[in-house]
Design a protein around this motif. Structure first.
Motif, mmCIF file in Angstrom:
data_model
loop_
_atom_site.group_PDB
_atom_site.id
_atom_site.type_symbol
_atom_site.label_atom_id
_atom_site.label_comp_id
_atom_site.label_asym_id
_atom_site.label_seq_id
_atom_site.Cartn_x
_atom_site.Cartn_y
_atom_site.Cartn_z
ATOM 1 N N HIS A 192 -8.867 -30.035 -35.181
ATOM 2 C CA HIS A 192 -10.316 -29.957 -35.409
ATOM 3 C C HIS A 192 -10.618 -29.013 -36.558
ATOM 4 C CE1 HIS A 192 -12.272 -32.381 -32.441
ATOM 5 N NE2 HIS A 192 -11.788 -31.731 -31.398
ATOM 6 N N ILE A 193 -9.928 -27.878 -36.564
ATOM 7 C CA ILE A 193 -10.178 -26.871 -37.590
ATOM 8 C C ILE A 193 -9.765 -27.393 -38.962
ATOM 9 C CG2 ILE A 193 -9.527 -24.593 -38.439
ATOM 10 C CD1 ILE A 193 -9.425 -23.634 -35.576
ATOM 11 N N ARG A 194 -8.584 -28.002 -39.033
ATOM 12 C CA ARG A 194 -8.124 -28.491 -40.343
ATOM 13 C C ARG A 194 -9.051 -29.586 -40.865
ATOM 14 N NH1 ARG A 194 -2.851 -28.173 -38.381
ATOM 15 N NH2 ARG A 194 -2.666 -30.438 -38.205
ATOM 16 N N ARG A 195 -9.600 -30.388 -39.946
ATOM 17 C CA ARG A 195 -10.497 -31.450 -40.367
ATOM 18 C C ARG A 195 -11.920 -30.945 -40.574
ATOM 19 N NH1 ARG A 195 -10.386 -36.504 -39.362
ATOM 20 N NH2 ARG A 195 -12.397 -36.188 -38.362
ATOM 21 N N ARG A 196 -12.158 -29.659 -40.298
ATOM 22 C CA ARG A 196 -13.479 -29.072 -40.448
ATOM 23 C C ARG A 196 -14.518 -29.703 -39.519
ATOM 24 N NH1 ARG A 196 -11.476 -26.037 -43.726
ATOM 25 N NH2 ARG A 196 -11.409 -25.975 -45.983
ATOM 26 N N ASP A 197 -14.090 -30.185 -38.363
ATOM 27 C CA ASP A 197 -15.039 -30.782 -37.438
ATOM 28 C C ASP A 197 -16.066 -29.772 -36.954
ATOM 29 O OD1 ASP A 197 -12.402 -32.786 -35.946
ATOM 30 O OD2 ASP A 197 -13.761 -33.195 -37.630
ATOM 31 N N TYR A 198 -15.707 -28.499 -36.972
ATOM 32 C CA TYR A 198 -16.648 -27.468 -36.522
ATOM 33 C C TYR A 198 -17.823 -27.341 -37.493
ATOM 34 C CZ TYR A 198 -14.116 -24.743 -39.990
ATOM 35 O OH TYR A 198 -13.536 -24.323 -41.145
ATOM 36 N N VAL A 199 -17.718 -28.003 -38.645
ATOM 37 C CA VAL A 199 -18.845 -28.098 -39.585
ATOM 38 C C VAL A 199 -19.535 -29.457 -39.459
ATOM 39 C CG1 VAL A 199 -19.518 -28.173 -42.010
ATOM 40 C CG2 VAL A 199 -17.801 -26.535 -41.252
ATOM 41 N N TRP A 200 -18.721 -30.536 -39.372
ATOM 42 C CA TRP A 200 -19.316 -31.880 -39.376
ATOM 43 C C TRP A 200 -20.149 -32.150 -38.134
ATOM 44 C CZ3 TRP A 200 -18.601 -31.764 -44.019
ATOM 45 C CH2 TRP A 200 -17.358 -31.757 -44.670
ATOM 46 N N LYS A 201 -19.679 -31.701 -36.990
ATOM 47 C CA LYS A 201 -20.435 -31.997 -35.782
ATOM 48 C C LYS A 201 -21.817 -31.354 -35.786
ATOM 49 C CE LYS A 201 -18.751 -32.992 -31.735
ATOM 50 N NZ LYS A 201 -17.937 -33.253 -30.525
ATOM 51 N N PRO A 202 -21.918 -30.061 -36.100
ATOM 52 C CA PRO A 202 -23.276 -29.502 -36.172
ATOM 53 C C PRO A 202 -24.127 -30.150 -37.258
ATOM 54 C CG PRO A 202 -21.640 -27.742 -36.043
ATOM 55 C CD PRO A 202 -20.893 -29.021 -36.222
ATOM 56 N N LEU A 203 -23.503 -30.515 -38.384
ATOM 57 C CA LEU A 203 -24.243 -31.179 -39.455
ATOM 58 C C LEU A 203 -24.808 -32.498 -38.956
ATOM 59 C CD1 LEU A 203 -24.308 -29.846 -42.241
ATOM 60 C CD2 LEU A 203 -22.895 -31.729 -43.068
ATOM 61 N N GLY A 204 -23.944 -33.253 -38.255
ATOM 62 C CA GLY A 204 -24.404 -34.520 -37.687
ATOM 63 C C GLY A 204 -25.539 -34.295 -36.711
ATOM 64 N N TYR A 205 -25.425 -33.240 -35.927
ATOM 65 C CA TYR A 205 -26.488 -32.942 -34.972
ATOM 66 C C TYR A 205 -27.780 -32.628 -35.701
ATOM 67 C CZ TYR A 205 -28.978 -30.834 -31.073
ATOM 68 O OH TYR A 205 -29.909 -30.532 -30.128
ATOM 69 N N LEU A 206 -27.667 -31.921 -36.811
ATOM 70 C CA LEU A 206 -28.860 -31.598 -37.596
ATOM 71 C C LEU A 206 -29.550 -32.871 -38.080
ATOM 72 C CD1 LEU A 206 -30.537 -29.314 -38.862
ATOM 73 C CD2 LEU A 206 -29.132 -29.544 -40.901
ATOM 74 N N LEU A 207 -28.760 -33.827 -38.571
ATOM 75 C CA LEU A 207 -29.345 -35.099 -38.986
ATOM 76 C C LEU A 207 -29.988 -35.797 -37.797
ATOM 77 C CD1 LEU A 207 -26.617 -36.433 -41.434
ATOM 78 C CD2 LEU A 207 -28.878 -35.541 -41.970
ATOM 79 N N LEU A 208 -29.347 -35.650 -36.632
ATOM 80 C CA LEU A 208 -29.918 -36.254 -35.431
ATOM 81 C C LEU A 208 -31.286 -35.668 -35.119
ATOM 82 C CD1 LEU A 208 -29.215 -38.242 -33.151
ATOM 83 C CD2 LEU A 208 -28.294 -36.313 -31.882
ATOM 84 N N ILE A 228 -14.203 -38.652 -33.889
ATOM 85 C CA ILE A 228 -13.651 -37.348 -34.266
ATOM 86 C C ILE A 228 -12.565 -36.944 -33.284
ATOM 87 C CG2 ILE A 228 -14.193 -34.881 -34.235
ATOM 88 C CD1 ILE A 228 -16.683 -35.450 -35.780
ATOM 89 N N GLU A 229 -12.837 -37.119 -31.997
ATOM 90 C CA GLU A 229 -11.817 -36.778 -30.994
ATOM 91 C C GLU A 229 -10.575 -37.625 -31.174
ATOM 92 O OE1 GLU A 229 -11.956 -34.161 -29.305
ATOM 93 O OE2 GLU A 229 -13.999 -33.832 -30.012
ATOM 94 N N SER A 230 -10.780 -38.923 -31.366
ATOM 95 C CA SER A 230 -9.629 -39.809 -31.547
ATOM 96 C C SER A 230 -8.847 -39.453 -32.807
ATOM 97 C CB SER A 230 -10.088 -41.271 -31.638
ATOM 98 O OG SER A 230 -10.752 -41.636 -30.456
ATOM 99 N N ALA A 231 -9.570 -39.095 -33.856
ATOM 100 C CA ALA A 231 -8.883 -38.728 -35.094
ATOM 101 C C ALA A 231 -8.017 -37.491 -34.878
ATOM 102 C CB ALA A 231 -9.906 -38.481 -36.201
ATOM 103 N N CYS A 232 -8.514 -36.536 -34.102
ATOM 104 C CA CYS A 232 -7.714 -35.340 -33.810
ATOM 105 C C CYS A 232 -6.513 -35.694 -32.942
ATOM 106 C CB CYS A 232 -8.567 -34.288 -33.103
ATOM 107 S SG CYS A 232 -9.584 -33.366 -34.247
#
Lengths: 567, 128
Positions: A192-208, A228-232
């Protein structure tokens, strides 16, 4: 705020088509690596946040601006979804319900949009506040988490492992994590960290939060989180052997089982999320190279087709039934009007008799109409018998006659000219002139009201008139707006040498009260303007004479006393 | 006899540091907790206050001293306390390992079977 809200609505609608396409593409690309699915959602994010885009013929979006900001001021409000079936069924209803009353103090459409904007803002703020509160509560809970090593912490207040932190992300684990599972959990979180999901998920939530009213965006976010989970998972297990994959699955199973049986969340019961993930883990096979290539190509095609907007309406070509003789015609598209207005339109047409101006350069016909209500076709009935003329005519014709030509102005509805479905504020004048060798020359005069002072022209009178005295006819137009309270003169000068057309607009000194320009006529170098006053008690007409000339590139409008007219 | 106060696991780790260095100035304790536990100073002070209220330690003019010994602490109470205090649900924008959900025993068994079957199958293949 209404404008911002409408922009977001339009972006949301465009994005919905894209999300649909991504959902379908995702199904087709089941065998492709999941990080590609996540990348597709990045394309969606661009569409949701970026109000600008380019126009392209490749675009599959039906309309880049379904709800135009003009809907707030339009006297015949409607939408342009790009899908005729939708427009034709919705616009009559919208127009009937929200048509602003002349003289009324409120425009119902503006009220509706404002109320909707406020509701949208409240919803968005609520979701953001909820997120902030949740985040602060978690931070409070993990304040006492103890460092294990590097960026890994353990806490008794963590029930299932997660990553937290926008800048320096940390992994949080429960204290009682089974040591057999720990390595796999950490590997997943580090993915998750290497993929920067800790940034993308909140960003997606913001768009939501900005698009919370759009169910497609919710669907997109839910699928994004799953991908995202499957990708990890894929990132971790692709280097693992079979036994290790089984161990990884055990870790997944252990961590997802809630030990406490008291639960108030019936929706979570029986969800196949974990089962699906474990199945994917156990069945994972490295995707073939060609699948990845196809997926990337598909992604690029998706961006080209859905990140772009459709080409905006071109200028219309003259309709086929325009007479081959020299005529001026104009045509535009207003929004749909209801049948109630047919009679009203007739009134306007008949009270402003179109006239024909016959000059040695050709015949110029002008016709007036409420710009929002009609499209006008002009055709010549030269050579037709009286009977034929009669049969062509319908009840909405205003006959114009001068000399050898009969011309009919046919009041048609907006479907008649197919070039554009949108409200149209560009008037085109095709002037065909015969020169001394009897050869035809075409001049295109274009009036783009979006670039002029007159914002919302309700009546236009136009004629050909040599303004600059060079012997070549130019075009003069008087535009009345705001129910007759303002008049503008707009003219286009045709350069004698090059034929180039230059435009100007000028404020016209109008009279008091509500004035409509009901008649224009040229007398030599002077322009006769007849204005009709409308008050609640009387209708009267005032003829005014003006001399138009060009002095140093500037238009001069000089009022001429009637007594001096013939001097 | 006074009941021995209960502590959370994280507080227990804190106490380990305290027992090793007590009596110790609170500021030095803060530094040690930062180094060994990764705690912010505010966290350490909060914990000192909390444990002081619970009677686990005493903070006498910035000198901190434990009131309970390692043997007396009832570490076994830790899990019970944790379960009672919160539900562990995470908002959507957090990247987690998996969602915590209620599953029936049958479901859990079914998935376990799936994993076991996979193991058998794979070990069979590898054995060849």
């Amino acid at each position: 705020m209404s404008e911002i809200f409408l922009k977001i609505v339009n972006m949301s609608i465009s994005a919905s088509y894209l999300i649909l396409a991504v959902v379908l593409l995702r199904l087709a690309l089941k065998k492709a690596p999941k990080w590609i699915s996540v990348a597709l959602f990045a394309v969606v994010a661009i569409r949701l946040i970026c109000p600008f885009t380019v126009e392209s013929v490749l675009s599959l979006i039906p309309s880049g601006e379904t709800v135009s900001p003009d809907i707030l001021t339009n006297t015949s409000p409607g939408i342009s979804s790009g899908i005729p079936a939708i427009d034709n069924s919705l616009n009559p209803v919208i127009n009937d319900t929200f048509k602003p009353e002349v003289g009324a103090s409120v425009n119902p459409m503006q009220v509706l949009v404002l109320v909707a904007s406020v509701i949208w803002l409240v919803g968005a703020v609520s979701l953001i506040v909820y997120a902030l509160i949740s985040y602060l509560r978690i931070k409070h809970r993990i304040a006492t988490a103890v460092l294990v090593r590097r960026n890994i912490y353990k806490s008794e207040n963590v029930a299932s492992p997660f990553v937290l932190g926008l800048i320096k992300p940390r992994i949080y684990l429960p204290f009682n994590t089974d040591p057999r599972d720990e390595a796999y959990i950490i590997a997943h979180e580090e993915a998750h960290i290497r993929r920067r999901d800790y940034v993308w998920k909140p960003l997606g939530y913001l768009l939501l939060t900005l698009h919370w009213f759009n169910p497609f965006v919710w669907l997109g976010y839910i699928l994004l989180c799953r991908d995202i989970e499957s990708a990890c998972d894929e990132k971790v297990i692709k280097e693992l052997g079979a036994n290790e994959r089984a161990d990884y699955s055990e870790a997944l199973l252990t961590c997802s089982v809630k030990k406490r049986l008291i639960s108030v969340c019936p929706l979570a019961f029986g969800e196949t999320g974990v089962k699906g993930r474990i199945k994917s883990v156990l069945n994972y096979k490295k995707p073939a190279f060609w699948i990845i290539v196809i997926a990337i190509i598909a992604g690029v095609a998706l961006a080209a087709c859905f990140l772009t907007n459709p080409l905006s309406s071109e200028e219309p070509t003259p309709p086929e039934n325009v007479a081959d003789e020299s005529i001026v015609y104009y045509a535009w598209k207003g929004n749909y009007t209801s049948t109630k207005h047919k009679e009203a339109v007739m009134e306007y047409i008949s009270s402003r008799q179109p006239t024909v101006h016959n000059s040695e350069n050709g015949i110029y016909i002008k016709a007036n109409a409420r710009i929002k209500a009609v499209t006008v076709r002009v055709f010549s009935a030269k050579g037709m018998s009286d009977e034929e003329i009669d049969m062509t005519a319908n009840s909405m014709i205003a006959p114009m006659v001068e000399g050898d030509y009969y011309a009919f102005v046919d009041i048609g509805w907006l479907n008649r000219i197919e070039e554009s479905e949108r409200e149209y504020t560009i008037l085109s004048y095709l002037v065909t002139v015969r020169d001394e060798n009897n050869e035809k020359h075409h001049y295109y005069f274009r009036v783009d009201y979006r670039k002029t002072v007159a914002r919302d022209p309700s009546v236009i009178s136009s004629l050909m008139f040599d303004i600059d005295g060079d012997g070549k006819e130019d075009m003069c137009q008087i535009v009345t707006e705001a129910e007759g309270l303002k008049s503008y003169i707009y003219y286009a000068i045709r350069d004698a040498e090059t034929g180039e057309v230059k435009y100007r607009t000028e404020r016209f000194i109008g009279g008091t009260g509500t004035n409509y320009i009901s008649y224009l006529q040229v007398y030599g170098d002077k322009l006769l303007v007849v204005r009709t006053h409308q008050t609640s008690v009387a209708v009267g007409s005032t003829p005014d004479y003006y001399k138009l000339s060009i002095d140093n590139g500037e238009l001069r409008i000089t009022y001429v006393n009637e007594n001096d007219l013939w001097k | 006899m006074m009941e021995t106060p209960k502590v959370f696991e994280s507080e227990y780790r804190f106490c380990l540091i305290l027992w090793e260095h007590e009596p110790i100035k609170s500021s030095e304790l803060v530094a040690l907790c930062k180094e060994q536990l990764g705690w912010k100073p505010t966290t350490t002070y909060t914990v000192i206050k909390r444990l002081s209220d619970r009677g686990v330690l005493v903070n006498d003019n910035t000198m901190v001293r434990a009131l309970v010994t390692k043997e007396e602490i009832q570490a076994s109470e830790i899990d019970e306390m944790m379960e009672k205090t919160f539900d562990g649900s995470l908002p959507a924008f957090i990247a987690a390992f998996t969602k915590h959900r209620k599953m029936s025993d049958r479901e859990i068994d079914a998935i376990q079977h799936m994993i076991d079957a996979y193991r058998k199958e794979s070990s069979g293949k590898e054995g060849k």
